[in-house]
Design an enzyme around this catalytic site. Structure first.
Site, mmCIF file in Angstrom:
data_model
loop_
_atom_site.group_PDB
_atom_site.id
_atom_site.type_symbol
_atom_site.label_atom_id
_atom_site.label_comp_id
_atom_site.label_asym_id
_atom_site.label_seq_id
_atom_site.Cartn_x
_atom_site.Cartn_y
_atom_site.Cartn_z
ATOM 1 C CB SER A 1 65.641 -96.896 -7.519
ATOM 2 O OG SER A 1 64.867 -96.109 -8.638
ATOM 3 N N GLY B 1 67.311 -99.258 -16.362
ATOM 4 C CA GLY B 1 66.445 -98.199 -16.298
ATOM 5 C C GLY B 1 66.572 -97.029 -17.160
ATOM 6 C CG ASP C 1 67.390 -90.425 -15.470
ATOM 7 O OD1 ASP C 1 66.825 -90.818 -14.322
ATOM 8 O OD2 ASP C 1 68.307 -90.570 -15.989
ATOM 9 N N GLY D 1 71.058 -91.509 -16.893
ATOM 10 C CA GLY D 1 72.493 -90.638 -16.258
ATOM 11 C C GLY D 1 72.027 -89.972 -14.937
ATOM 12 C CD GLU E 1 73.117 -96.549 -16.239
ATOM 13 O OE1 GLU E 1 73.020 -95.437 -16.682
ATOM 14 O OE2 GLU E 1 72.538 -96.828 -15.549
ATOM 15 C CE LYS F 1 61.949 -92.532 -13.466
ATOM 16 N NZ LYS F 1 62.838 -93.813 -13.494
HETATM 17 O O1 DER Z 1 71.455 -93.185 -13.960
HETATM 18 C C1 DER Z 1 71.043 -94.086 -14.611
HETATM 19 O O2 DER Z 1 71.278 -94.025 -15.956
HETATM 20 C C2 DER Z 1 69.666 -94.796 -13.989
HETATM 21 O O3 DER Z 1 69.746 -95.917 -14.848
HETATM 22 C C3 DER Z 1 68.447 -94.079 -14.225
HETATM 23 O O4 DER Z 1 68.418 -93.547 -15.748
HETATM 24 C C4 DER Z 1 67.186 -94.593 -14.007
HETATM 25 O O5 DER Z 1 67.417 -94.738 -12.670
HETATM 26 P P1 DER Z 1 66.060 -95.092 -11.588
HETATM 27 O O6 DER Z 1 65.663 -96.704 -12.068
HETATM 28 O O7 DER Z 1 66.489 -94.948 -10.317
HETATM 29 O O8 DER Z 1 64.888 -94.141 -12.032
#
Ligand code: DER
Length: 228
Positions: free
Chosen positions: A30, A85, A87, A98, A106, A124
């Protein structure tokens, strides 16, 4: 709300790193949604000419809707920049990824990129990663062996579900989410990453160590950029 705004600011700010003729790795989730959206606009408004490599079916679908040119990873020499992105990410540029289930592609795309930019909202960015359960992609064949070994070794594994069934990744694998909070500080993260990947049946895990070059942190008063 605040997190949405911070994701949008960070995601759009990272587009400034994208220049004509670059090959760009597009992450998943996102936050990178905003990067892709803005990139689509720039390609239309400014005739920005870039080629992109996707990291998931979700990203592929969204990029195609925006008319973004996609190629397969094996069809490019290398990737100039990947934007994705996370987590969790900390001041040592270690990330856990992940949460969205896309960590395998990724990590492959990020590892083959000259530069990797991680974009996050302020929640984060943490002192030390590990509070977020670490995703581990495992082959469905024999996943119970991996699960039981993780239990024995105190990782408290959870088989990620989609409804009542196991969540299935783009590669057709399962994900075990494990707790590394009580060892992340005691062991070298690189060794932990290797240890987990060495268990027969484990395909990859969401620890990104020595991969990230720059972090864009969306905050209420703007975007903070941290270079390694
Ligand atoms: O699944 C992933 O690796 C995504 O990149 C996750 O780490 C970040 O997702 P978000 O931007 O929706 O928080």
């Amino acid at each position: 709300e605040q997190t949405y705004y911070e994701k949008k600011e960070a995601g759009e700010a990272a587009v400034d790193l994208i220049h004509n003729k670059m090959v760009i790795g597009l992450g998943t989730g996102s936050t990178v949604y905003h990067t892709i959206n803005k990139l689509g606009e720039k390609m239309k408004d400014e005739k920005l000419d870039v080629t992109c490599v996707s990291t998931s079916s979700n990203t592929t679908e969204f990029a195609k809707q925006l008319g973004i040119k996609l190629v397969a990873l094996n069809d490019v020499q290398d990737i100039d920049l990947t934007i994705d992105g996370a987590d969790e990410i900390d001041g040592d540029f270690r990330a856990i990824k992940g949460g969205g289930g896309a960590l395998l592609f990724e990590k492959i795309v990020a590892s083959s990129s000259r530069k990797v930019a991680i974009i996050v909202d302020s929640t984060k960015y943490v002192d030390t990663i590990g509070a977020y359960p670490l995703p581990v992609e495992v082959l469905p064949f024999g996943y119970k062996y991996v699960f039981e070994r993780m239990v024995r070794e105190g990782f408290q594994p959870n088989l990620r579900k989609m409804g009542n069934d196991p969540f299935i990744t783009d590669s057709g694998n399962f994900i075990l989410d494990i707790n590394v909070s009580n060892i992340i500080d005691k062991v070298d993260t690189i060794n932990l990453e290797k240890y987990i990947n060495n268990i027969p049946g484990v395909i990859e895990n969401g620890l990104f160590t020595n991969i990230v070059d720059v972090i864009y942190i969306g905050k209420k008063d703007g975007v903070e950029v941290k270079n390694r």
